[in-house]
Write an enzyme that holds these catalytic residues in place. Sequence first.
Site, PDB file in Angstrom:
ATOM      1  N   GLY A  17      99.917  -4.041   4.234  1.00 16.27           N
ATOM      2  CA  GLY A  17     101.332  -3.548   5.262  1.00 16.27           C
ATOM      3  C   GLY A  17     101.498  -4.415   6.024  1.00 16.27           C
ATOM      4  O   GLY A  17     102.601  -4.013   7.054  1.00 16.27           O
ATOM      5  N   THR A  19     103.691  -7.309   5.750  1.00 15.15           N
ATOM      6  CA  THR A  19     104.609  -8.120   5.585  1.00 15.15           C
ATOM      7  C   THR A  19     106.540  -7.836   6.054  1.00 15.15           C
ATOM      8  O   THR A  19     107.186  -8.172   5.854  1.00 15.15           O
ATOM      9  CB  THR A  19     104.807  -7.783   3.995  1.00 15.15           C
ATOM     10  N   TYR A 152     102.765  13.777   7.471  1.00  6.36           N
ATOM     11  CA  TYR A 152     102.358  12.779   7.830  1.00  6.36           C
ATOM     12  C   TYR A 152     101.582  13.157   9.209  1.00  6.36           C
ATOM     13  O   TYR A 152     100.847  12.112   9.639  1.00  6.36           O
ATOM     14  CB  TYR A 152     103.743  12.035   8.484  1.00  6.36           C
ATOM     15  N   ALA A 155      98.286  13.979   8.348  1.00  4.45           N
ATOM     16  CA  ALA A 155      97.713  13.221   7.963  1.00  4.45           C
ATOM     17  C   ALA A 155      97.219  12.203   8.859  1.00  4.45           C
ATOM     18  O   ALA A 155      96.121  11.811   9.211  1.00  4.45           O
ATOM     19  CB  ALA A 155      98.304  11.947   6.973  1.00  4.45           C
TER      20      ALA A 155
END
Length: 261
Positions: A17, A19, A152, A155
């Site tokens: 991730g 970028t 979220y 997790a």
Amino acid sequence: MEKITKELAGKIALITGGTKGIGKAIADELASLGATVIVSARQEPAEELPYHFIAADLTNNDSISELAEQLLKQYGSLDILINNVGGTSAPTGGFSVLSDADWENDLELNLLAAIKLDRAIIPSMIAKNSGVVIHISSLNGKLPLYASNLSYGVAKAALNNYSKALASEVASQGVRVITVSPGMVKTMAMETFLHNYASSIGKSFEETAQLLMDSLGGVPMNRLAQPAEIAHLVGFLASPKASYITGANYVIDGGTIPTIF
């Protein structure tokens, strides 16, 4: 004039991730410290990056295997793995509105992606008795918000637990494993989340941002973090200066959590 030695010179680093947002800031930070940087994401960004880019969907087992195979073939092994990829598209509103797919998607992206990539990469670190793995978690792993991002946060809490267990397992084999848990960070992903949340509760963007900060118990600095502020911490933890640090979870949240727990 004395030559300045960059702390990560000669090191190979992968940022998933990497970028945009926090991942891009970490890539820039590690490169500034001398590392050779590789970034992965599902799609190549429109703007050209100064780093080696590899397209990878980390919710797909075959894509994870291909990423690891390409990295190890080209570079031999990694010195630094930053598991940054994450996020949520689950609806707001608490447990009753979350479907099985919402739970599965958040667990896949925020927990299992890191576990599977670690499993593919860490053996090469163990083989040379050296490596650093940093999991980018979230303040929500410690302070879950049921109304806005329940699945979220759950997790990320699981990621924190896994990271601690992994650190204990591989410490004697030369691999350090660390967790970094940012609070609210000013990224495009955060702005998109806030706009969507604002729409769902009928409030303005500014009101929603303040509501979210208040729901965390308040942010003493009264602002969102800049991605570079997270990246500076990650750069230190990846460097030899942090050689005795493993198994820790560094919360960087502008003072949100009032006590250590």
